[in-house]
Design a protein around this motif. Structure first.
Motif, mmCIF file in Angstrom:
data_model
loop_
_atom_site.group_PDB
_atom_site.id
_atom_site.type_symbol
_atom_site.label_atom_id
_atom_site.label_comp_id
_atom_site.label_asym_id
_atom_site.label_seq_id
_atom_site.Cartn_x
_atom_site.Cartn_y
_atom_site.Cartn_z
ATOM 1 N N ALA A 23 -2.053 2.035 10.696
ATOM 2 C CA ALA A 23 -1.159 2.935 9.965
ATOM 3 C C ALA A 23 -1.792 3.371 8.644
ATOM 4 O O ALA A 23 -1.700 4.544 8.262
ATOM 5 C CB ALA A 23 0.183 2.252 9.714
ATOM 6 N N ASN A 24 -2.437 2.450 7.940
ATOM 7 C CA ASN A 24 -3.129 2.809 6.704
ATOM 8 C C ASN A 24 -4.246 3.803 6.974
ATOM 9 O O ASN A 24 -4.433 4.758 6.219
ATOM 10 C CB ASN A 24 -3.694 1.557 6.024
ATOM 11 N N THR A 51 1.752 -2.740 1.041
ATOM 12 C CA THR A 51 1.883 -2.105 -0.272
ATOM 13 C C THR A 51 1.094 -0.801 -0.357
ATOM 14 O O THR A 51 1.642 0.223 -0.770
ATOM 15 C CB THR A 51 1.468 -3.090 -1.380
ATOM 16 N N PRO A 52 -0.185 -0.773 0.035
ATOM 17 C CA PRO A 52 -0.900 0.515 0.003
ATOM 18 C C PRO A 52 -0.307 1.549 0.960
ATOM 19 O O PRO A 52 -0.314 2.750 0.661
ATOM 20 C CB PRO A 52 -2.330 0.176 0.397
ATOM 21 N N LEU A 53 0.218 1.082 2.089
ATOM 22 C CA LEU A 53 0.844 2.012 3.033
ATOM 23 C C LEU A 53 2.080 2.645 2.404
ATOM 24 O O LEU A 53 2.291 3.859 2.499
ATOM 25 C CB LEU A 53 1.208 1.293 4.329
ATOM 26 N N THR A 54 2.880 1.837 1.734
ATOM 27 C CA THR A 54 4.071 2.351 1.068
ATOM 28 C C THR A 54 3.707 3.329 -0.036
ATOM 29 O O THR A 54 4.312 4.400 -0.165
ATOM 30 C CB THR A 54 4.890 1.189 0.485
ATOM 31 N N LEU A 55 2.715 2.988 -0.833
ATOM 32 C CA LEU A 55 2.285 3.882 -1.910
ATOM 33 C C LEU A 55 1.751 5.199 -1.357
ATOM 34 O O LEU A 55 1.995 6.268 -1.920
ATOM 35 C CB LEU A 55 1.232 3.199 -2.772
ATOM 36 N N ALA A 56 1.023 5.131 -0.251
ATOM 37 C CA ALA A 56 0.479 6.349 0.348
ATOM 38 C C ALA A 56 1.589 7.233 0.920
ATOM 39 O O ALA A 56 1.566 8.452 0.749
ATOM 40 C CB ALA A 56 -0.523 5.997 1.436
ATOM 41 N N LEU A 57 2.563 6.624 1.593
ATOM 42 C CA LEU A 57 3.655 7.416 2.158
ATOM 43 C C LEU A 57 4.500 8.078 1.081
ATOM 44 O O LEU A 57 4.848 9.256 1.191
ATOM 45 C CB LEU A 57 4.533 6.527 3.052
ATOM 46 N N THR A 58 4.803 7.343 0.036
ATOM 47 C CA THR A 58 5.588 7.940 -1.043
ATOM 48 C C THR A 58 4.762 8.963 -1.822
ATOM 49 O O THR A 58 5.304 9.953 -2.309
ATOM 50 C CB THR A 58 6.153 6.875 -1.983
ATOM 51 N N GLY A 59 3.464 8.743 -1.915
ATOM 52 C CA GLY A 59 2.599 9.729 -2.555
ATOM 53 C C GLY A 59 2.526 11.021 -1.766
ATOM 54 O O GLY A 59 2.506 12.115 -2.340
#
Length: 91
Positions: free
Chosen positions: A71-72, A15-23
């Motif tokens: 990745a994070n 979830t944090p990885l997804t939020l960071a990539l979309t951010g």
């Protein structure tokens, strides 16, 4: 099988990885950040699903945790570096 560990890794670290990539896309994408925000919201679900599939395809839970953790680390380091370089410390 270690599906519990892999599923937990995909939720906790995916979830944090997804939020960071979309951010990153929303802030540094091809258009203005206000217009990229809508595209980032639409990309959030497919990216998260891809991260979850990648996590569940791992043979061991440890590799899922280490892969998502690395990745994070890479993505959040890139965010901090880009924030410093682009905005020169301005928030």
């Amino acid at each position: 099988m270690t599906y519990r560990s892999q599923a937990l890794a995909s939720v906790v670290l995916g979830t944090p990885l997804t939020l960071a990539l979309t951010g990153l896309y929303a802030q540094f994408g091809p258009g203005a950040p206000a217009t990229n925000f809508i595209a980032a919201l639409l990309l959030m679900t497919p990216i998260w699903l891809a991260v979850m599939v990648w996590t569940l395809k791992r043979t061991r839970g440890r590799t899922a945790w280490l892969g998502l953790g690395a990745a994070n680390l890479v993505v959040y380091t890139a965010i901090l570096l880009l924030k410093y370089l682009v905005f020169n410390g301005r928030t």
